[in-house]
Design a protein around this motif. Structure first.
Motif, mmCIF file in Angstrom:
data_model
loop_
_atom_site.group_PDB
_atom_site.id
_atom_site.type_symbol
_atom_site.label_atom_id
_atom_site.label_comp_id
_atom_site.label_asym_id
_atom_site.label_seq_id
_atom_site.Cartn_x
_atom_site.Cartn_y
_atom_site.Cartn_z
ATOM 1 N N ASP A 10 0.814 -1.217 0.000
ATOM 2 C CA ASP A 10 0.000 0.000 0.000
ATOM 3 C C ASP A 10 0.846 1.265 0.000
ATOM 4 O O ASP A 10 1.835 1.362 0.737
ATOM 5 C CB ASP A 10 -0.913 0.033 1.235
ATOM 6 C CG ASP A 10 -1.991 -1.029 1.208
ATOM 7 O OD1 ASP A 10 -2.137 -1.717 0.186
ATOM 8 O OD2 ASP A 10 -2.692 -1.176 2.229
ATOM 9 N N LEU A 12 0.041 5.098 0.897
ATOM 10 C CA LEU A 12 -0.999 5.870 1.567
ATOM 11 C C LEU A 12 -0.594 7.332 1.643
ATOM 12 O O LEU A 12 0.508 7.653 2.090
ATOM 13 C CB LEU A 12 -1.226 5.328 2.980
ATOM 14 C CG LEU A 12 -1.432 3.808 3.089
ATOM 15 C CD1 LEU A 12 -1.450 3.380 4.549
ATOM 16 C CD2 LEU A 12 -2.710 3.395 2.383
ATOM 17 N N THR A 13 -1.496 8.209 1.203
ATOM 18 C CA THR A 13 -1.221 9.647 1.235
ATOM 19 C C THR A 13 -2.242 10.337 2.121
ATOM 20 O O THR A 13 -3.426 10.403 1.782
ATOM 21 C CB THR A 13 -1.274 10.256 -0.172
ATOM 22 O OG1 THR A 13 -0.387 9.550 -1.040
ATOM 23 C CG2 THR A 13 -0.883 11.730 -0.129
ATOM 24 N N SER A 19 3.504 10.641 1.261
ATOM 25 C CA SER A 19 3.009 9.279 1.145
ATOM 26 C C SER A 19 3.861 8.328 1.981
ATOM 27 O O SER A 19 5.052 8.547 2.188
ATOM 28 C CB SER A 19 3.023 8.833 -0.318
ATOM 29 O OG SER A 19 2.123 9.604 -1.084
ATOM 30 N N ILE A 81 -3.797 4.814 -2.088
ATOM 31 C CA ILE A 81 -4.977 5.477 -1.555
ATOM 32 C C ILE A 81 -4.607 6.882 -1.118
ATOM 33 O O ILE A 81 -3.661 7.081 -0.356
ATOM 34 C CB ILE A 81 -5.558 4.708 -0.352
ATOM 35 C CG1 ILE A 81 -5.802 3.243 -0.715
ATOM 36 C CG2 ILE A 81 -6.839 5.362 0.142
ATOM 37 C CD1 ILE A 81 -6.194 2.377 0.463
ATOM 38 N N ARG A 82 -5.364 7.853 -1.637
ATOM 39 C CA ARG A 82 -5.167 9.247 -1.241
ATOM 40 C C ARG A 82 -6.372 9.673 -0.414
ATOM 41 O O ARG A 82 -7.515 9.447 -0.797
ATOM 42 C CB ARG A 82 -5.037 10.142 -2.470
ATOM 43 C CG ARG A 82 -4.888 11.634 -2.144
ATOM 44 C CD ARG A 82 -4.811 12.463 -3.417
ATOM 45 N NE ARG A 82 -5.970 12.301 -4.281
ATOM 46 C CZ ARG A 82 -7.135 12.940 -4.090
ATOM 47 N NH1 ARG A 82 -7.291 13.763 -3.056
ATOM 48 N NH2 ARG A 82 -8.125 12.747 -4.917
ATOM 49 N N TYR A 83 -6.118 10.286 0.736
ATOM 50 C CA TYR A 83 -7.193 10.759 1.604
ATOM 51 C C TYR A 83 -7.362 12.260 1.457
ATOM 52 O O TYR A 83 -6.381 13.006 1.451
ATOM 53 C CB TYR A 83 -6.893 10.407 3.061
ATOM 54 C CG TYR A 83 -6.990 8.923 3.341
ATOM 55 C CD1 TYR A 83 -8.210 8.304 3.543
ATOM 56 C CD2 TYR A 83 -5.831 8.139 3.379
ATOM 57 C CE1 TYR A 83 -8.300 6.946 3.781
ATOM 58 C CE2 TYR A 83 -5.915 6.774 3.618
ATOM 59 C CZ TYR A 83 -7.153 6.187 3.815
ATOM 60 O OH TYR A 83 -7.227 4.833 4.046
ATOM 61 N N ALA A 89 -11.453 8.182 1.290
ATOM 62 C CA ALA A 89 -10.428 7.473 0.527
ATOM 63 C C ALA A 89 -10.684 7.566 -0.966
ATOM 64 O O ALA A 89 -11.823 7.386 -1.433
ATOM 65 C CB ALA A 89 -10.385 6.012 0.949
ATOM 66 N N TYR A 91 -9.043 5.839 -4.387
ATOM 67 C CA TYR A 91 -8.103 4.833 -4.876
ATOM 68 C C TYR A 91 -7.518 5.292 -6.204
ATOM 69 O O TYR A 91 -8.237 5.409 -7.199
ATOM 70 C CB TYR A 91 -8.806 3.492 -5.053
ATOM 71 C CG TYR A 91 -9.074 2.774 -3.754
ATOM 72 C CD1 TYR A 91 -8.314 1.673 -3.368
ATOM 73 C CD2 TYR A 91 -10.094 3.198 -2.898
ATOM 74 C CE1 TYR A 91 -8.550 1.012 -2.177
ATOM 75 C CE2 TYR A 91 -10.339 2.549 -1.704
ATOM 76 C CZ TYR A 91 -9.560 1.456 -1.351
ATOM 77 O OH TYR A 91 -9.803 0.815 -0.166
ATOM 78 N N ASP A 232 -3.889 7.249 10.426
ATOM 79 C CA ASP A 232 -4.169 6.542 9.172
ATOM 80 C C ASP A 232 -5.405 5.662 9.373
ATOM 81 O O ASP A 232 -5.345 4.696 10.137
ATOM 82 C CB ASP A 232 -2.961 5.690 8.776
ATOM 83 C CG ASP A 232 -3.242 4.772 7.598
ATOM 84 O OD1 ASP A 232 -4.137 5.090 6.793
ATOM 85 O OD2 ASP A 232 -2.567 3.731 7.480
ATOM 86 N N THR A 234 -6.779 3.648 7.250
ATOM 87 C CA THR A 234 -6.783 2.471 6.398
ATOM 88 C C THR A 234 -6.903 1.199 7.239
ATOM 89 O O THR A 234 -6.178 1.012 8.206
ATOM 90 C CB THR A 234 -5.484 2.384 5.570
ATOM 91 O OG1 THR A 234 -5.254 3.630 4.926
ATOM 92 C CG2 THR A 234 -5.576 1.278 4.529
ATOM 93 N N PHE A 272 0.379 4.390 10.972
ATOM 94 C CA PHE A 272 0.293 3.973 9.580
ATOM 95 C C PHE A 272 0.380 2.456 9.494
ATOM 96 O O PHE A 272 1.138 1.808 10.232
ATOM 97 C CB PHE A 272 1.420 4.603 8.752
ATOM 98 C CG PHE A 272 1.130 6.005 8.314
ATOM 99 C CD1 PHE A 272 0.247 6.264 7.281
ATOM 100 C CD2 PHE A 272 1.740 7.080 8.957
ATOM 101 C CE1 PHE A 272 -0.030 7.565 6.884
ATOM 102 C CE2 PHE A 272 1.475 8.388 8.566
ATOM 103 C CZ PHE A 272 0.588 8.628 7.521
#
Length: 304
Positions: A10, A12-13, A19, A81-83, A89, A91, A232, A234, A272
């Protein structure tokens, strides 16, 4: 207990900051969530990216989760995945196509006599539906089966997600997922619709820092969220789902099991990836769950 899902790579941002690259995947979060509260062996059956197979196996075995994972080649199981500022979220990379490696024969051979099963989203909804159908055909209604879904899968094939819902004992989704399933913009109306769909089973609708709505026996019970600082989000829903299934298997009723699941999810968001979840302290989970169970209330008194 059997969890069916994947371990992925993953990116993740968060809304602010750079990220972060980590191992993740619905299967990993659900299995670790289950292991945090389970008094029985936990097996994770699914797929894993070949590049992270060793790291994933080490992480799972440290928490006494037995992996039955098919390693996939190529770019495989990668998600980005950018938040946004509301922690929604988006994708930008969805590697779920690699989850076609997950088949019922593989799952059933890895755990032929499960005490309970949780089905994570794995590729298109038809895979989850086929898995639930096969489990019911082989084990009947006596086997507790839960499942999670999420927005992208509902948009791609809502009828199959609804069919899955009718087969499982507990469906777990978040508020936005429920609105998509109900085809409503109003949460109260969507919850009322979900009461009718749920019938004698159960549905749990998570709502981030606002807690969760447990639908059972024609009522909505509001389960509060434990106050955590979100680093995070996620995997919070999947760790919730895994812990919920494991807590029920351990003999807890739905409200107490939901409070335990919410406590596990509150740990998940504090770092995270799975770092915080993988080090979950049962005593801390019990302390948080006790506080949440005491604050659970009849949802009919709330303005949704």
């Amino acid at each position: 207990m059997l969890v069916v899902g994947s371990v992925s790579s993953d990116d993740l941002t968060p809304p602010i900051g750079n990220s972060v690259h980590t191992i993740g995947g619905a299967g990993l979060y659900a299995a670790l969530g289950a292991a945090a509260v389970c008094d029985r062996p936990v097996i994770l059956a699914g797929a894993v990216g070949r590049d992270i197979a060793v790291a994933a196996t080490d992480c799972l075995r440290q928490r006494s989760v037995h992996p039955v994972l098919e390693a996939v080649t190529g770019p495989g199981l990668r998600f980005a995945i950018r938040y946004d500022s509301a922690w929604r979220a988006h994708y930008t990379v969805d590697g779920a196509a690699a989850e076609a490696a997950i088949t019922y024969p593989m799952v059933s051979s890895g755990c032929p006599h499960p005490a309970a099963v949780h089905l994570c989203p794995t590729g298109p909804p038809e895979i989850q539906l086929e898995m639930a159908t096969a489990l019911r055909a082989e084990h009947g209604e006596q086997l507790p089966v839960s499942a999670t879904t999420f927005a992208a899968r509902i948009r791609s094939d809502r009828p199959r997600v609804l069919a899955l819902w009718s087969l499982v004992d507990v469906l777990i989704c978040d508020v936005q997922d429920l609105l998509l399933l109900a085809q409503h913009h109003d949460l109260r109306k969507a919850l009322e619709w979900a009461i009718q769909i749920t019938g004698r089973r159960a549905t749990c609708v998570t709502d981030a820092a606002r807690g969760a709505y447990l639908i059972s026996d024609g009522t909505v019970i509001k389960i509060p969220a434990y106050p955590s600082v979100t680093i995070d989000p996620t995997g919070a829903g999947e760790s919730f789902a895994g812990a919920l299934a494991a807590a029920q298997l351990a003999g807890h009723g739905l409200i107490a099991a939901s409070a335990i699941a919410a406590a596990v999810a509150s740990l998940t968001v504090e770092s995270f990836g799975v770092a915080r979840l993988a080090q979950a302290d049962p005593a801390e989970i019990a302390r948080r769950a006790t506080a949440l169970a005491g604050a659970a209330s009849d949802g009919r008194g709330h303005d949704f």
